[in-house]
Design a protein around this motif. Structure first.
Motif, mmCIF file in Angstrom:
data_model
loop_
_atom_site.group_PDB
_atom_site.id
_atom_site.type_symbol
_atom_site.label_atom_id
_atom_site.label_comp_id
_atom_site.label_asym_id
_atom_site.label_seq_id
_atom_site.Cartn_x
_atom_site.Cartn_y
_atom_site.Cartn_z
ATOM 1 N N GLU A 31 7.771 12.226 -0.258
ATOM 2 C CA GLU A 31 7.523 13.553 0.281
ATOM 3 C C GLU A 31 6.218 14.107 -0.275
ATOM 4 O O GLU A 31 5.888 13.909 -1.443
ATOM 5 C CB GLU A 31 8.686 14.486 -0.090
ATOM 6 C CG GLU A 31 10.021 14.071 0.504
ATOM 7 C CD GLU A 31 11.178 14.901 -0.011
ATOM 8 O OE1 GLU A 31 10.926 15.792 -0.854
ATOM 9 O OE2 GLU A 31 12.319 14.653 0.416
ATOM 10 N N ASP A 32 5.464 14.812 0.565
ATOM 11 C CA ASP A 32 4.153 15.308 0.154
ATOM 12 C C ASP A 32 4.219 16.194 -1.080
ATOM 13 O O ASP A 32 3.339 16.123 -1.960
ATOM 14 C CB ASP A 32 3.491 16.071 1.298
ATOM 15 C CG ASP A 32 2.864 15.152 2.332
ATOM 16 O OD1 ASP A 32 2.830 13.925 2.089
ATOM 17 O OD2 ASP A 32 2.412 15.646 3.380
ATOM 18 N N ALA A 33 5.230 17.048 -1.171
ATOM 19 C CA ALA A 33 5.337 17.943 -2.329
ATOM 20 C C ALA A 33 5.461 17.143 -3.624
ATOM 21 O O ALA A 33 4.859 17.491 -4.655
ATOM 22 C CB ALA A 33 6.526 18.879 -2.165
ATOM 23 N N ALA B 32 2.668 16.945 -6.722
ATOM 24 C CA ALA B 32 3.082 17.218 -8.102
ATOM 25 C C ALA B 32 2.719 16.052 -9.019
ATOM 26 O O ALA B 32 2.242 16.255 -10.149
ATOM 27 C CB ALA B 32 4.577 17.499 -8.147
ATOM 28 N N ARG B 33 2.933 14.828 -8.555
ATOM 29 C CA ARG B 33 2.615 13.656 -9.370
ATOM 30 C C ARG B 33 1.119 13.549 -9.622
ATOM 31 O O ARG B 33 0.677 13.266 -10.739
ATOM 32 C CB ARG B 33 3.116 12.387 -8.674
ATOM 33 C CG ARG B 33 4.627 12.244 -8.631
ATOM 34 C CD ARG B 33 5.031 11.135 -7.671
ATOM 35 N NE ARG B 33 6.479 11.001 -7.553
ATOM 36 C CZ ARG B 33 7.079 10.344 -6.571
ATOM 37 N NH1 ARG B 33 6.347 9.745 -5.619
ATOM 38 N NH2 ARG B 33 8.392 10.260 -6.527
ATOM 39 N N THR C 266 0.840 -1.195 0.000
ATOM 40 C CA THR C 266 0.000 0.000 0.000
ATOM 41 C C THR C 266 0.873 1.241 0.000
ATOM 42 O O THR C 266 2.100 1.166 0.043
ATOM 43 C CB THR C 266 -0.964 -0.010 1.206
ATOM 44 O OG1 THR C 266 -1.983 0.978 1.002
ATOM 45 C CG2 THR C 266 -0.233 0.261 2.514
ATOM 46 N N GLY C 267 0.216 2.367 -0.061
ATOM 47 C CA GLY C 267 0.895 3.656 -0.070
ATOM 48 C C GLY C 267 -0.113 4.725 -0.414
ATOM 49 O O GLY C 267 -1.096 4.472 -1.130
ATOM 50 N N GLY C 268 0.102 5.919 0.103
ATOM 51 C CA GLY C 268 -0.820 7.010 -0.187
ATOM 52 C C GLY C 268 -0.810 7.378 -1.657
ATOM 53 O O GLY C 268 0.136 7.078 -2.393
ATOM 54 N N ILE C 269 -1.851 8.052 -2.081
ATOM 55 C CA ILE C 269 -1.955 8.479 -3.471
ATOM 56 C C ILE C 269 -0.730 9.308 -3.855
ATOM 57 O O ILE C 269 -0.278 10.165 -3.105
ATOM 58 C CB ILE C 269 -3.267 9.269 -3.688
ATOM 59 C CG1 ILE C 269 -3.430 9.663 -5.161
ATOM 60 C CG2 ILE C 269 -3.338 10.481 -2.769
ATOM 61 C CD1 ILE C 269 -4.791 10.260 -5.470
ATOM 62 N N GLY C 270 -0.158 8.997 -5.011
ATOM 63 C CA GLY C 270 0.996 9.723 -5.493
ATOM 64 C C GLY C 270 2.330 9.241 -4.958
ATOM 65 O O GLY C 270 3.379 9.758 -5.350
ATOM 66 N N ALA C 271 2.313 8.237 -4.090
ATOM 67 C CA ALA C 271 3.570 7.764 -3.511
ATOM 68 C C ALA C 271 4.367 6.887 -4.475
ATOM 69 O O ALA C 271 5.584 6.779 -4.362
ATOM 70 C CB ALA C 271 3.311 6.999 -2.219
ATOM 71 N N GLY C 272 3.673 6.236 -5.412
ATOM 72 C CA GLY C 272 4.374 5.385 -6.374
ATOM 73 C C GLY C 272 4.152 3.905 -6.186
ATOM 74 O O GLY C 272 4.957 3.083 -6.638
ATOM 75 N N TYR D 131 7.911 -3.310 6.085
ATOM 76 C CA TYR D 131 8.924 -2.746 5.201
ATOM 77 C C TYR D 131 8.415 -1.401 4.672
ATOM 78 O O TYR D 131 7.242 -1.275 4.324
ATOM 79 C CB TYR D 131 9.204 -3.665 4.010
ATOM 80 C CG TYR D 131 9.683 -5.044 4.395
ATOM 81 C CD1 TYR D 131 11.033 -5.296 4.612
ATOM 82 C CD2 TYR D 131 8.778 -6.101 4.532
ATOM 83 C CE1 TYR D 131 11.475 -6.564 4.960
ATOM 84 C CE2 TYR D 131 9.207 -7.363 4.888
ATOM 85 C CZ TYR D 131 10.552 -7.590 5.095
ATOM 86 O OH TYR D 131 10.989 -8.843 5.451
ATOM 87 N N VAL D 132 9.320 -0.425 4.598
ATOM 88 C CA VAL D 132 8.990 0.888 4.061
ATOM 89 C C VAL D 132 9.911 1.172 2.882
ATOM 90 O O VAL D 132 11.137 1.032 2.987
ATOM 91 C CB VAL D 132 9.142 1.994 5.126
ATOM 92 C CG1 VAL D 132 8.895 3.371 4.508
ATOM 93 C CG2 VAL D 132 8.176 1.746 6.283
ATOM 94 N N ILE D 133 9.331 1.587 1.772
ATOM 95 C CA ILE D 133 10.083 1.958 0.579
ATOM 96 C C ILE D 133 9.855 3.440 0.333
ATOM 97 O O ILE D 133 8.710 3.887 0.183
ATOM 98 C CB ILE D 133 9.625 1.131 -0.644
ATOM 99 C CG1 ILE D 133 9.971 -0.348 -0.434
ATOM 100 C CG2 ILE D 133 10.248 1.667 -1.923
ATOM 101 C CD1 ILE D 133 9.398 -1.263 -1.492
ATOM 102 N N ASP D 134 10.935 4.213 0.286
ATOM 103 C CA ASP D 134 10.853 5.668 0.109
ATOM 104 C C ASP D 134 11.067 6.013 -1.362
ATOM 105 O O ASP D 134 12.156 5.812 -1.910
ATOM 106 C CB ASP D 134 11.903 6.367 0.973
ATOM 107 C CG ASP D 134 11.727 7.881 1.009
ATOM 108 O OD1 ASP D 134 11.055 8.426 0.101
ATOM 109 O OD2 ASP D 134 12.258 8.520 1.925
ATOM 110 N N ASN D 135 10.022 6.539 -1.988
ATOM 111 C CA ASN D 135 10.064 6.881 -3.407
ATOM 112 C C ASN D 135 10.219 8.384 -3.606
ATOM 113 O O ASN D 135 9.553 8.986 -4.438
ATOM 114 C CB ASN D 135 8.799 6.377 -4.113
ATOM 115 C CG ASN D 135 8.861 6.563 -5.617
ATOM 116 O OD1 ASN D 135 9.937 6.606 -6.202
ATOM 117 N ND2 ASN D 135 7.703 6.685 -6.245
#
Length: 210
Positions: free
Chosen positions: A144-146, A150-151, A15-21, A182-186
């Protein structure tokens, strides 16, 4: 997270918030060999004119959400549910059980066919619908939220305020990270993202006794 115990196969929540990738991560996991089941694809099929949830959605929102071809106007539904919390909860109560039942049935078929399979449940609202508790491990994609805003605006033409509203409608990334294995930072480039996904995939293969 389930540790190696001789049991084969694994159910992984993604999962991941909208726009996270999240979709990019799902595609990479599929390329590495995982079986990805897409909740959004099942939801779209369920809301199609001949879909399992079409009638209930029409009863909830009325004929104004139906286009000339008889199909549900998904942007119109999205506008309703993201501006009306009660409507969103009622809509989710219609769609989520069907989607999850369909996903778990598909998972069972995969693991009967391939007992060592790694099945990824690609679910935008994994924690909100409680599906995380039925997984062997959960992966969260953050950014990051910014960048997320943008995405979202770039791909959908949505206004910045509308994008922020979509983000606010989901649980925070902080909470997602606290509940994830697990956390993946995009927040970086594609190469950096793929390197993280590859490491997580290797760990999942090891820790789910595959």
């Amino acid at each position: 997270m389930r540790q190696s115990s001789g049991e084969k196969g694994g159910k992984i929540g993604l999962t991941g918030g909208i726009g996270a990738g999240k979709s990019t991560v799902a595609a990479r996991l599929a390329a590495l060999g995982a079986h990805v089941i897409d909740a959004d694809a099942i939801s779209r099929a369920a809301l199609a004119r001949d879909g399992a949830c079409y009638g209930e959605a029409l009863a909830l929102f009325g004929p104004e959400i139906v286009k000339e071809d008889g199909e549900i106007d998904r942007p119109a539904v999205a506008a309703r549910i993201f501006s009306d919390e009660a409507a969103r909860q009622r809509f989710n109560a219609i769609v989520h059980p069907y989607v999850l039942n369909t996903m778990f049935a598909a998972c069972e078929r995969i693991l009967r066919r391939e007992e060592n399979g790694l099945v990824v449940f690609d679910v935008p609202l994994l924690f909100e619908c409680g599906a995380d508790r039925r997984m062997d491990a959960n992966v969260v994609v953050v950014a990051e939220d910014a960048l997320r805003i943008a995405r979202i605006c770039r791909r959908s033409g949505m206004s910045e305020e509308a994008a922020r509203a979509r983000i606010r409608s989901q649980i925070s990334q902080r909470e997602q990270m606290a509940r994830a294995d697990y956390v993946i930072d995009n927040s970086g480039g594609l190469d950096a993202l793929y390197a993280q996904v590859d490491r997580v995939y290797a760990a999942l293969r090891e820790n789910t006794a595959l």
